[in-house]
Scaffold this motif. Sequence first.
Motif, PDB file in Angstrom:
ATOM      1  N   SER A  17       0.849  -1.192   0.000  1.00 35.18           N
ATOM      2  CA  SER A  17       0.000   0.000   0.000  1.00 35.18           C
ATOM      3  C   SER A  17       0.884   1.242   0.000  1.00 35.18           C
ATOM      4  CB  SER A  17      -0.945   0.001   1.214  1.00 35.18           C
ATOM      5  OG  SER A  17      -0.228  -0.184   2.422  1.00 35.18           O
ATOM      6  N   TYR A  59       2.328  -9.162   1.895  1.00 36.76           N
ATOM      7  CA  TYR A  59       1.728  -7.821   1.899  1.00 36.76           C
ATOM      8  C   TYR A  59       2.523  -6.907   2.808  1.00 36.76           C
ATOM      9  CZ  TYR A  59      -1.687  -4.069   2.630  1.00 36.76           C
ATOM     10  OH  TYR A  59      -2.309  -2.834   2.712  1.00 36.76           O
ATOM     11  N   GLU A  80       2.291  -3.478   4.660  1.00 30.80           N
ATOM     12  CA  GLU A  80       1.199  -2.595   5.079  1.00 30.80           C
ATOM     13  C   GLU A  80       1.695  -1.254   5.590  1.00 30.80           C
ATOM     14  OE1 GLU A  80      -1.465  -1.169   4.868  1.00 30.80           O
ATOM     15  OE2 GLU A  80      -2.865  -2.593   5.735  1.00 30.80           O
ATOM     16  N   ASN A  81       1.220  -0.177   4.951  1.00 34.77           N
ATOM     17  CA  ASN A  81       1.534   1.184   5.381  1.00 34.77           C
ATOM     18  C   ASN A  81       0.304   1.960   5.850  1.00 34.77           C
ATOM     19  OD1 ASN A  81       4.413   1.407   4.726  1.00 34.77           O
ATOM     20  ND2 ASN A  81       3.781   1.195   2.594  1.00 34.77           N
ATOM     21  N   GLY A  94      -3.487   0.495   6.676  1.00 34.44           N
ATOM     22  CA  GLY A  94      -4.532  -0.018   7.544  1.00 34.44           C
ATOM     23  C   GLY A  94      -5.918   0.310   7.013  1.00 34.44           C
ATOM     24  N   MET A 153      -6.377  -2.505   4.141  1.00 37.96           N
ATOM     25  CA  MET A 153      -5.946  -3.762   4.728  1.00 37.96           C
ATOM     26  C   MET A 153      -7.059  -4.803   4.675  1.00 37.96           C
ATOM     27  SD  MET A 153      -4.078  -4.446   8.371  1.00 37.96           S
ATOM     28  CE  MET A 153      -3.302  -6.027   8.706  1.00 37.96           C
ATOM     29  N   VAL A 198      -7.156  -6.342   1.232  1.00 35.44           N
ATOM     30  CA  VAL A 198      -6.059  -7.280   1.000  1.00 35.44           C
ATOM     31  C   VAL A 198      -6.299  -8.594   1.739  1.00 35.44           C
ATOM     32  CG1 VAL A 198      -3.595  -7.692   1.368  1.00 35.44           C
ATOM     33  CG2 VAL A 198      -4.376  -5.466   0.533  1.00 35.44           C
ATOM     34  N   ILE A 229       2.529 -10.868   6.342  1.00 33.96           N
ATOM     35  CA  ILE A 229       2.256  -9.425   6.347  1.00 33.96           C
ATOM     36  C   ILE A 229       3.344  -8.722   7.144  1.00 33.96           C
ATOM     37  CG2 ILE A 229       0.664  -7.588   7.016  1.00 33.96           C
ATOM     38  CD1 ILE A 229      -1.613  -9.611   6.808  1.00 33.96           C
ATOM     39  N   LEU A 277       4.012  -5.424   8.818  1.00 32.62           N
ATOM     40  CA  LEU A 277       3.212  -4.281   9.282  1.00 32.62           C
ATOM     41  C   LEU A 277       4.138  -3.126   9.641  1.00 32.62           C
ATOM     42  CD1 LEU A 277       0.479  -3.110  10.017  1.00 32.62           C
ATOM     43  CD2 LEU A 277       0.633  -4.256  12.230  1.00 32.62           C
ATOM     44  N   MET A 319       0.353   2.451   9.997  1.00 32.82           N
ATOM     45  CA  MET A 319      -1.117   2.449  10.025  1.00 32.82           C
ATOM     46  C   MET A 319      -1.579   3.891   9.928  1.00 32.82           C
ATOM     47  SD  MET A 319      -2.188  -0.790  10.422  1.00 32.82           S
ATOM     48  CE  MET A 319      -3.615  -1.088  11.446  1.00 32.82           C
ATOM     49  N   LEU A 372       1.788 -12.317  10.690  1.00 31.14           N
ATOM     50  CA  LEU A 372       1.741 -10.851  10.706  1.00 31.14           C
ATOM     51  C   LEU A 372       2.763 -10.365  11.713  1.00 31.14           C
ATOM     52  CD1 LEU A 372      -1.418  -8.583  10.768  1.00 31.14           C
ATOM     53  CD2 LEU A 372       0.563  -8.077  12.171  1.00 31.14           C
TER      54      LEU A 372
END
Length: 337
Positions: free
Chosen positions: A154, A224, A226-227, A229, A233, A236, A246, A248, A251, A275
């Motif tokens: 993201s 994935y 993640e930037n 949330g 998210m 996805v 993931i 992380l 967020m 995650l």
Amino acid sequence: MPQNKQILLDNRPQGEASVSNFKLVTTETPALKDGEVLVKHHYMSLDPYMRGRMNDAKSYAQPQELGKVMQGGTVGEVVESKSPKYKVGDKVVGMGGWQEYAVVDAEKGYLQKVDTTHVPISHYLGAVGMPGVTAWYGLNRIIAPKAGETVVVSAASGAVGSAFGALAKARGLRAVGIAGGKDKCDYAVKEIGFDACVDYKQHEDAASLSKALKDACPNGIDGYFENVGGMVMDAVMLRLNSFARIALCGMIAGYNGKPVPMSYPQLLLTNRVKLEGFIVSEHMDVWPEALKELGMLVGSGKFRPRESVAEGLEAAPEAFLGMLKGKNFGKQVVKLA
């Protein structure tokens, strides 16, 4: 010694951050002591993590102190030195903060020489700096992809996301981005090399965005980064393969203090998803390896990062707030010299 303009955190945000949270001051630069250097900043970095530090709340980093210079990455030039480690003219990267000059203890403070022969100095705040290493760590140490897998990130056109895409393609992966707006998606595909990019602004809910991701990721999603949330998210999560990973990192949907609920947490169990949240400053051991690869990608022209450049220290608060709303295109920096 030169006068020094600085931006301080004057008060803490109540909800959304505003320009009124900051204060511009001018101070006298103190005379150097033995072992210290004076750095004139050419560029300073604006990053999403700074918003979290503005709050007086428990987090992975200490809150930014009120009445103190906003902290952040800087690149510049040594203009005076009382340390044998640095000479006048050396180009350096450090954590000088939101100010035009910084006095740094060469033994205790974070300062590192950089080579600007093939890599423009500002890129040491982005692709060949903390954001780039962040992407490298999430991809290699958490997602740990196998050849042919599909990875998604993201905020794909930003400093971290674009580096993630370049690194993923260098490993022969299918790389899919999520970004806001046609221009950013076109940049991700045509300039960074993503196989596809989905414009989240074209979708009102997670179900719609997830359907678009299904088309972009016909074999599902194995990794994935993640930037953001929130809705992104959730979308996805609906496309993850079994044993997906993931990383992380951020967020941003929750940086104003609002909760960021997950709509489908059960899928973490159903798909046996790994995650892992991480803070790149806790993994300094990987920085040399990561920076070497990133520097080669940029120096060879295989990765051409984009920057949004604000002019002058006074422009920093507005540029920072704009970045939090996605108004920047690529790495957000402020040019000071």
